[in-house]
Write a protein that holds these residues in place. Structure first.
Motif, PDB file in Angstrom:
ATOM      1  N   GLN A  58     -25.299  19.962  88.990  1.00  0.00           N
ATOM      2  CA  GLN A  58     -24.196  20.665  89.353  1.00  0.00           C
ATOM      3  C   GLN A  58     -23.407  21.031  88.192  1.00  0.00           C
ATOM      4  OE1 GLN A  58     -24.399  22.306  92.388  1.00  0.00           O
ATOM      5  NE2 GLN A  58     -26.613  20.992  92.281  1.00  0.00           N
ATOM      6  N   LEU A  59     -23.141  19.957  87.322  1.00  0.00           N
ATOM      7  CA  LEU A  59     -22.407  20.314  85.862  1.00  0.00           C
ATOM      8  C   LEU A  59     -22.940  21.576  85.051  1.00  0.00           C
ATOM      9  CD1 LEU A  59     -22.242  16.635  84.848  1.00  0.00           C
ATOM     10  CD2 LEU A  59     -20.346  18.191  85.930  1.00  0.00           C
ATOM     11  N   TYR A  60     -24.403  21.765  85.423  1.00  0.00           N
ATOM     12  CA  TYR A  60     -24.740  22.793  84.741  1.00  0.00           C
ATOM     13  C   TYR A  60     -24.314  24.269  85.001  1.00  0.00           C
ATOM     14  CZ  TYR A  60     -28.611  25.610  82.400  1.00  0.00           C
ATOM     15  OH  TYR A  60     -29.495  26.397  81.594  1.00  0.00           O
ATOM     16  N   ARG A  61     -23.804  24.266  85.944  1.00  0.00           N
ATOM     17  CA  ARG A  61     -22.782  25.489  86.807  1.00  0.00           C
ATOM     18  C   ARG A  61     -21.761  25.669  85.952  1.00  0.00           C
ATOM     19  NH1 ARG A  61     -22.614  24.908  93.071  1.00  0.00           N
ATOM     20  NH2 ARG A  61     -22.935  27.060  93.238  1.00  0.00           N
ATOM     21  N   LEU A  62     -21.239  24.869  85.269  1.00  0.00           N
ATOM     22  CA  LEU A  62     -20.217  25.083  84.318  1.00  0.00           C
ATOM     23  C   LEU A  62     -20.648  25.455  83.056  1.00  0.00           C
ATOM     24  CD1 LEU A  62     -18.180  21.596  85.231  1.00  0.00           C
ATOM     25  CD2 LEU A  62     -17.877  23.734  86.165  1.00  0.00           C
ATOM     26  N   THR A  63     -19.850  26.727  82.728  1.00  0.00           N
ATOM     27  CA  THR A  63     -20.214  27.491  81.430  1.00  0.00           C
ATOM     28  C   THR A  63     -20.186  26.458  80.285  1.00  0.00           C
ATOM     29  OG1 THR A  63     -19.581  29.702  82.601  1.00  0.00           O
ATOM     30  CG2 THR A  63     -19.746  29.487  80.163  1.00  0.00           C
ATOM     31  N   PRO A  64     -19.281  25.791  79.845  1.00  0.00           N
ATOM     32  CA  PRO A  64     -19.345  25.076  78.754  1.00  0.00           C
ATOM     33  C   PRO A  64     -20.251  24.099  78.700  1.00  0.00           C
ATOM     34  CG  PRO A  64     -17.192  25.150  79.510  1.00  0.00           C
ATOM     35  CD  PRO A  64     -17.937  25.789  80.738  1.00  0.00           C
ATOM     36  N   ILE A  65     -20.598  23.394  79.738  1.00  0.00           N
ATOM     37  CA  ILE A  65     -21.883  22.393  80.112  1.00  0.00           C
ATOM     38  C   ILE A  65     -23.266  23.356  79.857  1.00  0.00           C
ATOM     39  CG2 ILE A  65     -23.070  20.761  81.542  1.00  0.00           C
ATOM     40  CD1 ILE A  65     -20.205  19.942  80.519  1.00  0.00           C
ATOM     41  N   ARG A  66     -23.214  24.365  80.542  1.00  0.00           N
ATOM     42  CA  ARG A  66     -24.515  24.991  80.460  1.00  0.00           C
ATOM     43  C   ARG A  66     -24.957  25.515  78.868  1.00  0.00           C
ATOM     44  NH1 ARG A  66     -23.507  28.622  83.747  1.00  0.00           N
ATOM     45  NH2 ARG A  66     -22.582  30.298  82.709  1.00  0.00           N
ATOM     46  N   TRP A  67     -23.805  26.022  78.175  1.00  0.00           N
ATOM     47  CA  TRP A  67     -23.858  26.287  76.856  1.00  0.00           C
ATOM     48  C   TRP A  67     -24.379  24.941  76.068  1.00  0.00           C
ATOM     49  CZ3 TRP A  67     -18.869  29.101  76.012  1.00  0.00           C
ATOM     50  CH2 TRP A  67     -18.876  30.425  76.637  1.00  0.00           C
ATOM     51  N   MET A  68     -23.699  23.918  76.259  1.00  0.00           N
ATOM     52  CA  MET A  68     -24.377  22.591  75.583  1.00  0.00           C
ATOM     53  C   MET A  68     -25.576  22.401  75.835  1.00  0.00           C
ATOM     54  SD  MET A  68     -22.150  19.068  75.355  1.00  0.00           S
ATOM     55  CE  MET A  68     -22.481  18.752  77.102  1.00  0.00           C
ATOM     56  N   GLU A  69     -25.807  22.182  76.997  1.00  0.00           N
ATOM     57  CA  GLU A  69     -27.322  21.855  77.508  1.00  0.00           C
ATOM     58  C   GLU A  69     -28.388  22.736  76.882  1.00  0.00           C
ATOM     59  OE1 GLU A  69     -28.159  20.851  81.393  1.00  0.00           O
ATOM     60  OE2 GLU A  69     -26.357  19.970  81.674  1.00  0.00           O
ATOM     61  N   ASP A  70     -28.286  24.222  77.051  1.00  0.00           N
ATOM     62  CA  ASP A  70     -29.041  25.067  76.517  1.00  0.00           C
ATOM     63  C   ASP A  70     -29.349  24.962  75.009  1.00  0.00           C
ATOM     64  OD1 ASP A  70     -29.533  26.037  79.151  1.00  0.00           O
ATOM     65  OD2 ASP A  70     -28.077  28.020  78.507  1.00  0.00           O
ATOM     66  N   TRP A  71     -28.189  24.603  74.409  1.00  0.00           N
ATOM     67  CA  TRP A  71     -28.159  24.446  72.573  1.00  0.00           C
ATOM     68  C   TRP A  71     -28.897  23.292  72.412  1.00  0.00           C
ATOM     69  CZ3 TRP A  71     -25.706  21.200  69.403  1.00  0.00           C
ATOM     70  CH2 TRP A  71     -25.740  21.258  68.187  1.00  0.00           C
ATOM     71  N   THR A  72     -28.774  22.302  73.235  1.00  0.00           N
ATOM     72  CA  THR A  72     -29.197  20.791  72.765  1.00  0.00           C
ATOM     73  C   THR A  72     -30.701  20.814  73.227  1.00  0.00           C
ATOM     74  OG1 THR A  72     -27.275  19.772  73.246  1.00  0.00           O
ATOM     75  CG2 THR A  72     -29.122  18.310  73.241  1.00  0.00           C
ATOM     76  N   TYR A  73     -31.024  21.807  74.193  1.00  0.00           N
ATOM     77  CA  TYR A  73     -32.562  21.577  74.811  1.00  0.00           C
ATOM     78  C   TYR A  73     -33.553  22.047  73.586  1.00  0.00           C
ATOM     79  CZ  TYR A  73     -36.754  22.413  77.289  1.00  0.00           C
ATOM     80  OH  TYR A  73     -38.023  22.486  77.704  1.00  0.00           O
ATOM     81  N   ARG A  74     -33.234  23.026  72.988  1.00  0.00           N
ATOM     82  CA  ARG A  74     -34.161  23.626  71.827  1.00  0.00           C
ATOM     83  C   ARG A  74     -34.599  22.675  71.023  1.00  0.00           C
ATOM     84  NH1 ARG A  74     -38.142  25.277  72.328  1.00  0.00           N
ATOM     85  NH2 ARG A  74     -37.209  26.411  73.999  1.00  0.00           N
TER      86      ARG A  74
END
Length: 100
Positions: A58-74
């Motif tokens: 559910q944290l992925y729904r928070l914009t800053p968390i989503r940005w961080m996860e998307d940036w880290t995933y690559r």
């Protein structure tokens, strides 16, 4: 929930994906047929696991968390073969799995 290797015959084409797409990142498909890739796919799987994992996703729904996860995933996806905690047994070597 069902997990299948992308090498399963016809699976990639069935969802309109290419081998390059499935080689580059994780893909998840929910029961409605919606496609998720990258960090979004990881979080979709966590939701399916339920319990603690559902709430963590559910944290992925928070914009800053989503940005961080998307940036880290690559970089993690690009170097996943170098990570020692991944299984050394290819998915296609598992019992009852037919791969191309």
């Amino acid at each position: 929930m069902l997990a299948l290797p992308s090498q399963t015959p016809g699976l990639v084409a069935h969802y309109g994906l290419t081998r390059a797409q499935t080689d580059a990142e994780l893909w998840a498909v929910d029961s409605s047929g919606a496609l998720f890739s990258g960090a979004a796919a990881v979080n979709r799987v966590l939701i399916e696991l339920g319990g603690f994992w559902f709430w963590l996703a559910q944290l992925y729904r928070l914009t800053p968390i989503r940005w961080m996860e998307d940036w880290t995933y690559r970089p993690v996806a690009d170097h996943r073969s170098d990570l020692r905690f991944w299984s050394t047994i290819p998915e296609c070597d598992q019992p009852r799995v037919r791969c191309e």
